[in-house]
Design a protein around this motif. Structure first.
Motif, mmCIF file in Angstrom:
data_model
loop_
_atom_site.group_PDB
_atom_site.id
_atom_site.type_symbol
_atom_site.label_atom_id
_atom_site.label_comp_id
_atom_site.label_asym_id
_atom_site.label_seq_id
_atom_site.Cartn_x
_atom_site.Cartn_y
_atom_site.Cartn_z
ATOM 1 N N LEU A 1 -2.953 5.910 -7.754
ATOM 2 C CA LEU A 1 -2.384 5.723 -6.419
ATOM 3 C C LEU A 1 -1.381 6.824 -6.090
ATOM 4 O O LEU A 1 -1.370 7.368 -4.980
ATOM 5 C CB LEU A 1 -1.704 4.355 -6.328
ATOM 6 C CG LEU A 1 -2.608 3.128 -6.379
ATOM 7 C CD1 LEU A 1 -1.773 1.861 -6.563
ATOM 8 C CD2 LEU A 1 -3.452 3.018 -5.119
ATOM 9 N N SER A 2 -0.545 7.148 -7.050
ATOM 10 C CA SER A 2 0.469 8.183 -6.835
ATOM 11 C C SER A 2 -0.163 9.554 -6.656
ATOM 12 O O SER A 2 0.214 10.329 -5.770
ATOM 13 C CB SER A 2 1.436 8.197 -8.023
ATOM 14 O OG SER A 2 2.417 9.196 -7.861
ATOM 15 N N GLU A 3 -1.158 9.840 -7.494
ATOM 16 C CA GLU A 3 -1.830 11.139 -7.432
ATOM 17 C C GLU A 3 -2.511 11.348 -6.080
ATOM 18 O O GLU A 3 -2.389 12.416 -5.475
ATOM 19 C CB GLU A 3 -2.874 11.219 -8.549
ATOM 20 C CG GLU A 3 -3.750 12.459 -8.512
ATOM 21 C CD GLU A 3 -4.942 12.362 -9.444
ATOM 22 O OE1 GLU A 3 -5.891 13.144 -9.263
ATOM 23 O OE2 GLU A 3 -4.936 11.487 -10.345
ATOM 24 N N ASP B 1 -0.194 1.592 -15.744
ATOM 25 C CA ASP B 1 -0.430 2.877 -16.404
ATOM 26 C C ASP B 1 -1.590 3.656 -15.790
ATOM 27 O O ASP B 1 -1.512 4.878 -15.657
ATOM 28 C CB ASP B 1 -0.707 2.657 -17.899
ATOM 29 C CG ASP B 1 0.456 1.977 -18.601
ATOM 30 O OD1 ASP B 1 1.580 2.028 -18.066
ATOM 31 O OD2 ASP B 1 0.237 1.369 -19.672
ATOM 32 N N LEU B 2 -2.662 2.956 -15.427
ATOM 33 C CA LEU B 2 -3.838 3.641 -14.877
ATOM 34 C C LEU B 2 -3.829 3.631 -13.355
ATOM 35 O O LEU B 2 -3.822 4.688 -12.715
ATOM 36 C CB LEU B 2 -5.120 2.983 -15.391
ATOM 37 C CG LEU B 2 -6.437 3.516 -14.813
ATOM 38 C CD1 LEU B 2 -6.618 4.983 -15.196
ATOM 39 C CD2 LEU B 2 -7.628 2.686 -15.286
ATOM 40 N N CYS B 3 -3.797 2.433 -12.774
ATOM 41 C CA CYS B 3 -3.929 2.330 -11.318
ATOM 42 C C CYS B 3 -2.730 2.938 -10.600
ATOM 43 O O CYS B 3 -2.885 3.638 -9.586
ATOM 44 C CB CYS B 3 -4.096 0.872 -10.912
ATOM 45 S SG CYS B 3 -5.563 0.088 -11.609
ATOM 46 N N GLY B 4 -1.543 2.699 -11.112
ATOM 47 C CA GLY B 4 -0.353 3.263 -10.490
ATOM 48 C C GLY B 4 -0.389 4.775 -10.463
ATOM 49 O O GLY B 4 -0.004 5.406 -9.457
ATOM 50 N N SER C 1 -8.815 2.205 -6.361
ATOM 51 C CA SER C 1 -7.461 2.759 -6.363
ATOM 52 C C SER C 1 -7.416 4.075 -5.593
ATOM 53 O O SER C 1 -6.451 4.341 -4.855
ATOM 54 C CB SER C 1 -6.985 2.973 -7.805
ATOM 55 O OG SER C 1 -6.911 1.745 -8.500
ATOM 56 N N ARG C 2 -8.441 4.888 -5.737
ATOM 57 C CA ARG C 2 -8.491 6.149 -4.985
ATOM 58 C C ARG C 2 -8.616 5.876 -3.482
ATOM 59 O O ARG C 2 -7.988 6.548 -2.660
ATOM 60 C CB ARG C 2 -9.649 7.009 -5.474
ATOM 61 C CG ARG C 2 -9.466 7.510 -6.911
ATOM 62 C CD ARG C 2 -10.476 8.589 -7.279
ATOM 63 N NE ARG C 2 -10.233 9.088 -8.618
ATOM 64 C CZ ARG C 2 -9.298 9.975 -8.946
ATOM 65 N NH1 ARG C 2 -8.519 10.474 -7.997
ATOM 66 N NH2 ARG C 2 -9.148 10.368 -10.190
ATOM 67 N N THR C 3 -9.425 4.895 -3.133
ATOM 68 C CA THR C 3 -9.587 4.545 -1.716
ATOM 69 C C THR C 3 -8.267 4.037 -1.128
ATOM 70 O O THR C 3 -7.866 4.430 -0.028
ATOM 71 C CB THR C 3 -10.676 3.471 -1.565
ATOM 72 O OG1 THR C 3 -11.918 3.992 -2.042
ATOM 73 C CG2 THR C 3 -10.835 3.055 -0.112
ATOM 74 N N VAL C 4 -7.599 3.174 -1.864
ATOM 75 C CA VAL C 4 -6.314 2.649 -1.391
ATOM 76 C C VAL C 4 -5.274 3.750 -1.324
ATOM 77 O O VAL C 4 -4.492 3.833 -0.365
ATOM 78 C CB VAL C 4 -5.837 1.498 -2.305
ATOM 79 C CG1 VAL C 4 -4.399 1.098 -1.963
ATOM 80 C CG2 VAL C 4 -6.758 0.298 -2.178
ATOM 81 N N GLY D 1 0.328 10.967 -3.076
ATOM 82 C CA GLY D 1 1.502 11.845 -3.117
ATOM 83 C C GLY D 1 2.807 11.070 -3.068
ATOM 84 O O GLY D 1 3.880 11.664 -2.926
ATOM 85 N N LEU D 2 2.732 9.738 -3.213
ATOM 86 C CA LEU D 2 3.917 8.894 -3.150
ATOM 87 C C LEU D 2 4.412 8.543 -4.551
ATOM 88 O O LEU D 2 3.647 8.548 -5.519
ATOM 89 C CB LEU D 2 3.605 7.614 -2.371
ATOM 90 C CG LEU D 2 3.146 7.800 -0.917
ATOM 91 C CD1 LEU D 2 2.746 6.455 -0.316
ATOM 92 C CD2 LEU D 2 4.229 8.463 -0.087
ATOM 93 N N GLU D 3 5.692 8.214 -4.632
ATOM 94 C CA GLU D 3 6.317 7.929 -5.914
ATOM 95 C C GLU D 3 6.279 6.424 -6.206
ATOM 96 O O GLU D 3 6.791 5.613 -5.421
ATOM 97 C CB GLU D 3 7.776 8.389 -5.889
ATOM 98 C CG GLU D 3 8.504 8.253 -7.210
ATOM 99 C CD GLU D 3 8.004 9.203 -8.293
ATOM 100 O OE1 GLU D 3 8.180 8.892 -9.480
ATOM 101 O OE2 GLU D 3 7.413 10.252 -7.940
#
Length: 426
Positions: free
Chosen positions: A134-136, A128-131, A102-105, A139-141
């Motif tokens: 990804l956002s963090e 709850d976790l992956c989303g 998820s961090r890589t994506v 920087g996307l919502e």
């Protein structure tokens, strides 16, 4: 939100699930296949799939871009995450690979991306976790700048009849539009059709109960195997009779390992316990199946108790027949228990990687077992095709004159053993 009709797709994780998917999608879309294992990527570039799920011919037939560089996924429209989700030494969900992916994506995706998870998880992990990860990172919502989806993998390693295209694909997105978009993408390569699940959590739940259900059914058969053993009945003979009824569920006894059936029930149990519920049936099934390696070792030891010889040949080490996958193999429990009982155990497997067996389990896989014969006992632990092709002369070469064949998988029921050799099954 308008999604591109011919999206560029990144498949993250090129194992048993990701590689066949990437190859199939590459027939219709521009696809980047990413894996953190650089050796794996180089092998695939050379046409070699160590999982043996994809042939060299199929690998070379599609314009699939293979890489270990995350930057080469930058700007893809769709990301499909297919990394493993094992359990730790205490059988708790180990989500490190999903978190890392998820961090890589998150670092590679741009506004408008759709991120789909195929890894088996319990309900809530995707959103709850992956989303959140990804956002963090991006920087996307979520739900505005990028969108989530879930499509549980249903690959059955080693099964040539039920390949990717032949299995109905469950899809779910965080909006109906995303669900429809995923249905169109997967629908291009899935001949069996696509099923739209009610929600991402529903799709996650459906996947995790599929393997838990199989685990429980196998546990029942394993338990009655123990009962019938006390009655001096073969479970295989009992099943031959029982399966003549049209609605009998034809599950077979055995050691249940691997990365799905032996793992997924713990994800469901973890979810249940987090809600304050104690899953008695699910965990009882796991306890039964986890005990079978030791139980079978006890059966072998009992059958050999009046014999002076202590040399045992175990045929098969992978977690199931006709695959090279050693992950969570319960044959290891059988071998360990035999060793603890004082037997000298040799292990043979024509598909397993000897170095992986040594690194992961400290077990040496021997070459031609005839070179170390004769053995006092041959244990058929995994029904690889080469073992199914054994004939009378193979047992004559492998066993002492009064040796024992312990056929856990009922592989050699129709073979007449050489004089003096005996056969035992479960």
């Amino acid at each position: 939100m308008t999604f591109p009709e011919s999206p560029s797709i990144a498949v993250v994780g090129l194992g048993y699930v990701g590689l066949p998917l990437a190859v199939a999608l590459a027939e219709c879309f521009k696809v980047v296949g990413f894996d953190v294992d650089r050796q794996r990527v180089e092998e695939l570039r050379g046409g070699w799939d160590r999982t043996r799920e994809v042939t060299e011919e199929d690998l070379r037939a599609v314009p699939l871009s293979l890489t270990a560089e995350p930057a080469e996924m930058a700007g893809c429209d769709v990301f499909i995450v297919t990394v493993p989700t094992p359990v730790d030494h205490e059988n708790r969900p180990d989500l490190k690979a999903v978190i890392a992916a998820s961090r890589t994506v998150g670092a590679a995706m741009t506004k408008g991306a759709v991120v789909v998870y195929e890894s088996t998880v319990y309900p809530g992990v995707t959103e709850d976790l992956c989303g959140s990860i990804l956002s963090e990172v991006s920087g996307l919502e979520p739900g505005a700048d990028f969108f989530l989806g879930y499509s549980p993998e249903r690959i059955n390693p080693g099964d040539t009849r039920h390949g990717l295209a032949k299995i109905v694909k469950v899809v779910a997105g965080e909006t109906p539009e995303v669900t429809d978009y995923l249905a169109r993408i997967y629908g291009r390569v899935i001949e069996a059709g696509v099923f739209r699940a009610a929600s991402i959590k529903t799709a996650e739940a459906a996947k995790v109960i599929e393997n838990a259900q199989r685990d429980i059914n196998i546990a029942f058969v394993n338990e009655v195997t123990k009962i019938f053993n006390r009655l001096d009945l073969s479970i295989h003979d009992v099943l031959d009779a029982a399966r003549t009824k049209w609605n009998f569920l034809d599950f077979r006894p055995g050691m249940v390992g691997g990365h799905c059936i032996g793992v997924d029930p713990y994800y469901l149990a973890h979810c249940s316990e987090a809600l304050g519920l104690h899953p008695q049936v699910i965990l009882a099934g796991r306890r039964t199946n986890d005990s079978m390696g030791t139980y079978f070792a006890g059966m072998v030891a009992e059958a050999l108790r009046d014999r002076a010889g202590r040399r045992v040949l175990v045929l098969g080490l992978t977690f199931k027949e006709n695959v090279p996958d050693l992950r969570n193999s319960k044959v290891v429990d059988l071998i360990s228990a035999l060793g603890q009982r004082g037997f000298q155990v040799a292990v043979h497997d024509p598909l397993a990687d000897p170095q992986e067996a040594l690194d992961d389990y400290g077990l040496e896989i021997i070459g031609d077992p005839r070179a170390q014969a004769p053995f006092d006992c041959v244990v058929g632990a995994v029904a690889h095709q080469p073992y199914r092709e054994f004939a009378r002369q193979d047992f004559e070469a492998l066993l002492v004159s009064d040796g024992l064949v312990f056929d856990l998988k009922n592989i050699w029921a129709d073979i007449e053993l050489p004089g003096g050799r005996q056969r035992r099954t479960i």
